[in-house]
Design a protein around this motif. Structure first.
Motif, PDB file in Angstrom:
ATOM      1  N   THR A  47       0.942  -1.077   0.243  1.00  0.00           N
ATOM      2  CA  THR A  47       0.171   0.031   0.190  1.00  0.00           C
ATOM      3  C   THR A  47       0.726   1.090   0.236  1.00  0.00           C
ATOM      4  OG1 THR A  47      -0.289   0.068   2.416  1.00  0.00           O
ATOM      5  CG2 THR A  47      -1.440  -1.467   1.191  1.00  0.00           C
ATOM      6  N   GLU A  82      -4.909  -2.088  -2.003  1.00  0.00           N
ATOM      7  CA  GLU A  82      -6.056  -0.994  -2.151  1.00  0.00           C
ATOM      8  C   GLU A  82      -6.631  -1.038  -3.534  1.00  0.00           C
ATOM      9  OE1 GLU A  82      -4.608   2.416  -0.680  1.00  0.00           O
ATOM     10  OE2 GLU A  82      -5.544   1.584   1.681  1.00  0.00           O
ATOM     11  N   ARG A  84      -9.175  -1.619  -6.300  1.00  0.00           N
ATOM     12  CA  ARG A  84     -10.235  -1.798  -7.105  1.00  0.00           C
ATOM     13  C   ARG A  84     -10.938  -2.649  -7.840  1.00  0.00           C
ATOM     14  NH1 ARG A  84     -13.042  -0.834  -1.788  1.00  0.00           N
ATOM     15  NH2 ARG A  84     -12.492   1.131  -1.415  1.00  0.00           N
TER      16      ARG A  84
END
Length: 88
Positions: A47, A82, A84
């Motif tokens: 991340t 993270e 999507r």
């Protein structure tokens, strides 16, 4: 003091220029290469806010011995933890 700092800075910069990096692939590229030449897939999930992830990039993955070993024996994939989007 300047006589000491400048040579140390130059040594640091030149050592970083010769550091080998891991050749990161996308997940899709690693899957297609794995079909042609089977090797394990190394997945690094990171991340943007993770301090340990940044330290791994800066110290571990830039180490010449480690990066050459990873590039030779694995298909390295770097995934944003993270994201999507679907992988496949």
């Amino acid at each position: 003091m300047k006589k000491i700092v400048i040579p140390l800075f130059l040594i640091f910069v030149t050592s970083q220029l010769h550091a080998q990096k891991v050749n990161w692939l996308s997940f899709e590229d690693a899957i297609s290469l794995n079909k042609e030449n089977p090797k394990p897939i190394l997945i690094d999930i990171y991340t943007d806010w993770c301090g340990y992830c940044k330290k791994m990039d800066r110290i571990t993955y830039s180490n010449k011995i480690i990066s050459s070993y990873i590039n030779k024996n694995f298909y390295p994939v770097k995934l944003d933890g993270e994201q999507r989007e679907d992988l496949i």
